[in-house]
Design an enzyme around this catalytic site. Sequence first.
Site, PDB file in Angstrom:
ATOM      1  N   ILE A  81      33.272  30.469  45.842  1.00 45.44           N
ATOM      2  CA  ILE A  81      33.570  29.220  45.553  1.00 45.44           C
ATOM      3  C   ILE A  81      34.739  28.670  46.386  1.00 45.44           C
ATOM      4  CG2 ILE A  81      34.503  27.492  43.805  1.00 45.44           C
ATOM      5  CD1 ILE A  81      32.944  29.346  41.895  1.00 45.44           C
ATOM      6  N   ARG A 117      45.107  37.409  48.331  1.00 43.82           N
ATOM      7  CA  ARG A 117      45.784  38.760  48.394  1.00 43.82           C
ATOM      8  C   ARG A 117      45.719  39.478  49.620  1.00 43.82           C
ATOM      9  NH1 ARG A 117      44.460  41.292  42.794  1.00 43.82           N
ATOM     10  NH2 ARG A 117      42.308  40.759  43.520  1.00 43.82           N
ATOM     11  N   ASP A 177      49.675  36.051  46.095  1.00 48.02           N
ATOM     12  CA  ASP A 177      48.889  36.769  44.917  1.00 48.02           C
ATOM     13  C   ASP A 177      49.607  35.440  43.720  1.00 48.02           C
ATOM     14  OD1 ASP A 177      48.415  37.976  42.535  1.00 48.02           O
ATOM     15  OD2 ASP A 177      49.293  39.661  43.130  1.00 48.02           O
ATOM     16  N   ASN A 204      41.805  27.953  42.394  1.00 47.05           N
ATOM     17  CA  ASN A 204      40.627  28.409  42.125  1.00 47.05           C
ATOM     18  C   ASN A 204      40.504  29.860  41.859  1.00 47.05           C
ATOM     19  OD1 ASN A 204      37.553  28.841  42.771  1.00 47.05           O
ATOM     20  ND2 ASN A 204      38.611  29.993  44.668  1.00 47.05           N
ATOM     21  N   TYR A 212      38.625  36.225  29.204  1.00 50.41           N
ATOM     22  CA  TYR A 212      38.165  35.457  30.144  1.00 50.41           C
ATOM     23  C   TYR A 212      37.796  34.047  29.555  1.00 50.41           C
ATOM     24  CZ  TYR A 212      35.562  33.013  33.782  1.00 50.41           C
ATOM     25  OH  TYR A 212      34.803  32.552  34.742  1.00 50.41           O
ATOM     26  N   LYS A 246      40.110  30.433  30.226  1.00 50.23           N
ATOM     27  CA  LYS A 246      39.838  29.362  30.902  1.00 50.23           C
ATOM     28  C   LYS A 246      39.706  28.102  29.977  1.00 50.23           C
ATOM     29  CE  LYS A 246      38.331  31.033  34.883  1.00 50.23           C
ATOM     30  NZ  LYS A 246      38.780  30.303  36.186  1.00 50.23           N
ATOM     31  N   THR A 303      28.281  34.562  43.763  1.00 49.00           N
ATOM     32  CA  THR A 303      29.384  34.835  44.464  1.00 49.00           C
ATOM     33  C   THR A 303      29.467  36.412  44.511  1.00 49.00           C
ATOM     34  OG1 THR A 303      30.738  34.677  42.847  1.00 49.00           O
ATOM     35  CG2 THR A 303      30.449  32.675  44.113  1.00 49.00           C
ATOM     36  N   PRO A 304      30.393  36.918  45.125  1.00 49.39           N
ATOM     37  CA  PRO A 304      30.475  38.504  44.944  1.00 49.39           C
ATOM     38  C   PRO A 304      30.941  38.888  43.612  1.00 49.39           C
ATOM     39  CG  PRO A 304      31.605  37.573  47.023  1.00 49.39           C
ATOM     40  CD  PRO A 304      31.189  36.408  46.326  1.00 49.39           C
TER      41      PRO A 304
END
Length: 250
Positions: A17, A37, A56, A83, A148, A152, A183-184
């Site tokens: 993203i 990073r 980082d 992000n 998580y 958020k 995405t990954p």
Amino acid sequence: MMLEGKHAIVTGGGTGIGLAIARGLVAEGAAVTITGRRLEVLEAVAEPGMHPMVMDVTDEDKVRDTTAAAVAARGPVQICVANAGIAEGRKLHKTSTEMWRKIMATNLDGAFFTIRESLNSMLETDWGRVIAISSIAGLRGAPGAGAYAASKHGVIGMIRSLSEDFMAQPYTFNSICPGYVDTPIVARNTDAISQRAGVSEDEARGMMVDQNRHKRLIAPEEVAAAVLWLCNPLTQSVNGSEIPIAGGQI
């Protein structure tokens, strides 16, 4: 070239993203500092107009120093896209303190450090956009991902409060809340879910796809398009809002 002369910073700008957002901002004329990073990852994807810097987001001193260096090189940050984040799942009663703190340090503390340091220069200008990449989990929670989801939710609360702090001033603060994006991170979670649930990788991927109302993964460019819309001068009245990108009503 809607954003010509503007300096943007995108954390986690080397993949997924973040990279799509950086490319969109560059296409509109912005000078974009992309952070992450790993310098080699950032340099491998950087295009003209993108400026890689190692940062980082969990390191408060590094965020302060890197942001200051970016401002010295490219001027005040007028577009801040927080992000950078991690997505790891575990039922809340099975979540270790270490895992909880790791997720909060990246997703919530990291967004706070990034936005705070960007505001130091943004508030010296007459225009600014702060955009946090939250998640639909920040709106409705998520099974097996309590830490998580909490992080958020926290991001959304912070953004709402910032919009109140600077109401009627030329800065806006909004959150974008995507569902599962191609995405990954999805690739990594596919393997993790497969092992944890004892299902095939195709079945694990299908479990994530099914969480999106339109039953497909979201393209990173769809999220980037929402960021560009929020950067349009005509969206000055969109402030303190959450924009879900999930293929349907949540």
